[in-house]
Scaffold this motif. Sequence first.
Motif, PDB file in Angstrom:
ATOM      1  N   GLN A   1       1.252   4.281  -2.687  1.00 18.60           N
ATOM      2  CA  GLN A   1       1.093   5.678  -2.283  1.00 18.60           C
ATOM      3  C   GLN A   1       2.364   6.482  -2.518  1.00 18.60           C
ATOM      4  O   GLN A   1       2.420   7.675  -2.199  1.00 18.60           O
ATOM      5  CB  GLN A   1       0.716   5.748  -0.794  1.00 18.60           C
ATOM      6  N   GLN A   2       3.397   5.825  -3.053  1.00 20.08           N
ATOM      7  CA  GLN A   2       4.693   6.456  -3.343  1.00 20.08           C
ATOM      8  C   GLN A   2       5.360   7.011  -2.079  1.00 20.08           C
ATOM      9  O   GLN A   2       6.077   7.993  -2.108  1.00 20.08           O
ATOM     10  CB  GLN A   2       4.530   7.561  -4.392  1.00 20.08           C
ATOM     11  N   ILE A   3       5.111   6.317  -0.973  1.00 19.25           N
ATOM     12  CA  ILE A   3       5.759   6.658   0.300  1.00 19.25           C
ATOM     13  C   ILE A   3       6.987   5.776   0.503  1.00 19.25           C
ATOM     14  O   ILE A   3       7.975   6.197   1.101  1.00 19.25           O
ATOM     15  CB  ILE A   3       4.765   6.493   1.465  1.00 19.25           C
ATOM     16  N   LEU A   4       6.927   4.558  -0.018  1.00 16.29           N
ATOM     17  CA  LEU A   4       8.045   3.623   0.034  1.00 16.29           C
ATOM     18  C   LEU A   4       8.503   3.303  -1.379  1.00 16.29           C
ATOM     19  O   LEU A   4       7.711   3.324  -2.332  1.00 16.29           O
ATOM     20  CB  LEU A   4       7.629   2.314   0.727  1.00 16.29           C
ATOM     21  N   THR A   5       9.781   2.968  -1.476  1.00 19.01           N
ATOM     22  CA  THR A   5      10.351   2.431  -2.724  1.00 19.01           C
ATOM     23  C   THR A   5      11.150   1.196  -2.371  1.00 19.01           C
ATOM     24  O   THR A   5      11.432   0.935  -1.196  1.00 19.01           O
ATOM     25  CB  THR A   5      11.278   3.452  -3.392  1.00 19.01           C
ATOM     26  N   ALA A   6      11.534   0.447  -3.396  1.00 16.71           N
ATOM     27  CA  ALA A   6      12.341  -0.752  -3.136  1.00 16.71           C
ATOM     28  C   ALA A   6      13.642  -0.388  -2.437  1.00 16.71           C
ATOM     29  O   ALA A   6      14.089  -1.095  -1.520  1.00 16.71           O
ATOM     30  CB  ALA A   6      12.630  -1.465  -4.453  1.00 16.71           C
ATOM     31  N   ASP A   7      14.250   0.724  -2.834  1.00 19.69           N
ATOM     32  CA  ASP A   7      15.510   1.140  -2.222  1.00 19.69           C
ATOM     33  C   ASP A   7      15.308   1.584  -0.776  1.00 19.69           C
ATOM     34  O   ASP A   7      16.109   1.247   0.109  1.00 19.69           O
ATOM     35  CB  ASP A   7      16.144   2.277  -3.026  1.00 19.69           C
ATOM     36  N   SER A   8      14.231   2.326  -0.496  1.00 24.83           N
ATOM     37  CA  SER A   8      14.014   2.808   0.871  1.00 24.83           C
ATOM     38  C   SER A   8      13.704   1.653   1.818  1.00 24.83           C
ATOM     39  O   SER A   8      14.094   1.669   2.989  1.00 24.83           O
ATOM     40  CB  SER A   8      12.894   3.842   0.913  1.00 24.83           C
ATOM     41  N   ILE A   9      13.028   0.638   1.283  1.00 23.60           N
ATOM     42  CA  ILE A   9      12.752  -0.549   2.113  1.00 23.60           C
ATOM     43  C   ILE A   9      14.056  -1.225   2.500  1.00 23.60           C
ATOM     44  O   ILE A   9      14.252  -1.628   3.660  1.00 23.60           O
ATOM     45  CB  ILE A   9      11.823  -1.520   1.355  1.00 23.60           C
ATOM     46  N   ILE A  10      14.962  -1.359   1.534  1.00 21.99           N
ATOM     47  CA  ILE A  10      16.277  -1.971   1.824  1.00 21.99           C
ATOM     48  C   ILE A  10      17.003  -1.159   2.878  1.00 21.99           C
ATOM     49  O   ILE A  10      17.579  -1.707   3.837  1.00 21.99           O
ATOM     50  CB  ILE A  10      17.104  -2.074   0.529  1.00 21.99           C
ATOM     51  N   ASP A  11      16.968   0.155   2.754  1.00 16.80           N
ATOM     52  CA  ASP A  11      17.668   1.013   3.720  1.00 16.80           C
ATOM     53  C   ASP A  11      17.057   0.894   5.124  1.00 16.80           C
ATOM     54  O   ASP A  11      17.784   0.802   6.123  1.00 16.80           O
ATOM     55  CB  ASP A  11      17.611   2.475   3.261  1.00 16.80           C
TER      56      ASP A  11
ATOM     57  N   PHE B   1       0.834  -1.205   0.000  1.00 15.92           N
ATOM     58  CA  PHE B   1       0.000   0.000   0.000  1.00 15.92           C
ATOM     59  C   PHE B   1       0.875   1.264   0.000  1.00 15.92           C
ATOM     60  O   PHE B   1       0.607   2.215  -0.751  1.00 15.92           O
ATOM     61  CB  PHE B   1      -0.912  -0.015   1.229  1.00 15.92           C
ATOM     62  N   LEU B   2       1.921   1.277   0.811  1.00 21.29           N
ATOM     63  CA  LEU B   2       2.796   2.449   0.864  1.00 21.29           C
ATOM     64  C   LEU B   2       3.584   2.630  -0.432  1.00 21.29           C
ATOM     65  O   LEU B   2       3.887   3.764  -0.825  1.00 21.29           O
ATOM     66  CB  LEU B   2       3.757   2.337   2.056  1.00 21.29           C
TER      67      LEU B   2
END
Length: 658
Positions: A280-290, A276-277
Motif C-alpha cells: 500500500q506504499q505506507i511502509l518502506t524498508a527504511d521506515s520499518i528500520i526507523d 500489506f502496508l
Amino acid sequence: MQFNRGNKDDTFLLNLYKRLLYPRMVEEKMLKLLRQGRIGKWFSGIGQEAIAVGSTLAMQSDEYILPMHRNLGVFTTRDISLKKLMAQWQGKATGFTKGRDRSFHFGTQDYKIIGMISHLGPQMALADGIALADVLAGKQKATLVYTGEGATSEGDFHEAVNVAAVWNLPVIFLIENNGYGLSTPKSEQFRCKNLVDKAIGYGLEGRQIDGNNILEVYDTIHQLANEIRKDPRPILLECLTFRMRGHEEASGTKYVPQELFDEWEKKDPLSNYENFLIEQQILTADSIIDIRAKIKKDIELEVEEAFDEPEPEVDASQEEYDMYFPYEQKVVEPNQASTEKRYLDAITDGLDLAMQKYPNLVLMGQDIADYGGAFKITDGFTAKYGKNRVRNTPICESAIVGAGLGLSINGYKAVVEMQFADFVTVGFNQIVNNLAKTHYRWAEKADVVVRMPTGAGTGAGPFHSQSNEAWFTKTPGLKVVYPAFPEDAKGLLLAAIEDPNPVIYFEHKYLYRSLTTAVPDGYFTTEIGKAVKLADGNKFSIITYGLGVHWALDYLKNNPESEATLLDLRTLQPWDKEAVRTAVKSTGKVLILHEDTLTNGFGAEISAWIGEHCFQHLDAPIMRCASLDTAIPMNKALEDGFLAKARLAETIEKLLKY
C-alpha cells in the motif's frame, strides 16, 4: 492473507502497525531476558498479537476488557507503560499488585482492564456483571472478555455465556482458539467442528474469523460492539490463531508437529500486515528500520528502569490490612419502637430497607423474583423494585457470584442468594479465589454479600443441612456473620450490605419461622465483629453462635443453678477476641459449642486461640461440643443424635467436674 482496508486512512493503518509491532518486540526482549536469567518465567503470545491489538482498538477506551495472560497487546494498546508492566512482572513494589501476584493477574480501573485469575474461565462471569451494570445504568457500552479454547470445556464458560444470553447482556465472548491447552490438542478437548458452533446451543449469534488478520479482527469487533451497544445481546466470537511458543517457555513445544509451525508461520500476523502496508506504499524498508529502532530504544530504557524499581517491604500488619477494602463501620443505632417479627421476616425487612437505601443494589438468586425465593424471603420484591434489580438466575452459582463481583467493579452492590448454603460448593472458586483476594491483589473492592440459608433441624438430609461456615472463616479477605436472633439478622444484614467487602451471611433455616422476637423498626445496623453477652455467671462460660445460642439458652433455662456466662459471637470473621478473653477470665472454664462437625470446626480455632492467649486464666481443659464427624442424616432420630445438642448436657457436666 487478504486485507480489506475499507475507508481507513494511512495514518490509522500505520498506527495499527506500530501497535502490533510493539508487543512483538517486547516479547522478543522478554525471551532474551529469560535466556539471560534476568527474569524467571514468561507466557508468550507471539503469533497471537493481532487479536489483542485489533480487539482493544475496536473497543471504546472506557469500556472494560477482560484479557488473559498472553494478551500483552491489550495492555500496551491501552497505553500502559512498559516500565509499569515490567515492575508488575518482576514483583516490584510499584507493580499493579505490589509484588503480590504474577504476570497479568491484576486489574486496573484506570485502564478498564480486569485480569484473570489462574483458574480459567471465571473472568467471563465478571464480564456479565460489568455489562449488567452498564445496562442497569442506561449506558450504551459493550464489554469484551477473552477465553481460550481449553476453557470452553469448563462450567464457568457454560454458565457465563448462558447467563449473558438469558439476560441479553452486551458482552463479546472472544475465544482465542490457538490449537492447544498447554499440551493437549483441540482434538482431545472437544468434538464439535468449530467452537463457534456452540453459540446456537445458547441461542446467540456466533462468528468465526481469522484471528491473525488484524483488520478482520478490528472490523468485526468494531461492528459487533457498535451493534450490541444499541441492541444489547451477547456474541460468541471464535478467533483462529496459533501459539508459536510453549504454554510458558519452560514447557517447550516438542508436543507440536513441525508441519503446524510451518503452516502457521506463513500466517504470522505481523509479517503479513507489514507486507500489506508495503504494498500500500505506507511502509518502506527504511521506515520499518526507523520504527523498530525507536521502539527498541524505548523498550530498553523502560526495562532497565523497571529493574531499578524498589522491592516490596515485608510488613505483616500492612499485608493483613490490605486483605480488606479500607472501611470503618459507623453503627446506626436502632429506634426504640419495635415490632414482633420472625427471623425470616427480619431478613426480609433488612433487604427491603437496603433496596430503598441503595438504588444500585441488585439481588440475584434462583427463584427469588415472582416466586419470592425458596423460603419466600423476597416475596413481593419484584412488584416494588422490578425484575432488573430482583433477578431470577439460571442454576449457576459460580456465574452469579462472579456477576456479583462484576457488578461491584462497575459501581453496583450485589446480594447473591444461595438457595441452600450447601450449594455454595458450585460457586466456591469465585468466593475464595476471586471475591476474597481481589482487594489484596489489586486494591479493588468486592461489594458482594452471599446469603447462606444453613443448618440442620428440618430433616433435610446431607445436601440441605450442612453448617459450612468453617470453609470461609479460614479464607482471608472474607467477612463471616451468623446471627442467632431476628434483631441481629436484620442489623447484621444491613451492616453486611453497607460494607464494601465480601460478606458471607449465614441465616439458619430452622429459625426462619420458629423464632419470633421484637425487632427495632426502621434502618439500623449491628456491629460486625462484636459479640454479645446473653447471660452472666461465674461457674463456666459457653461460647457459641447460631442455633447453638438457643441450645445453650434452653440448657440454662432448664438448669438455673448452672450460673454460666453465655457469649453469642454473632460474627465469625472477624471474631471478638476481647469478649472471649473476658469470658475466659471471668469463669476459668470454657465450653465452645457449635452445630458444625467437631473436627476442624470453627470452635477449634477459638480453642487454639484461648490456649495460646488465655492459658493462665484456665482452671480446666477447654472443651468443645459439636456435631458428629459424619454427614447429616435425614431421619429425625438420627439427625437429633448427630447434632451437638445431644451431647451438650454431658459435656457441661464433664467440664464442671474439674
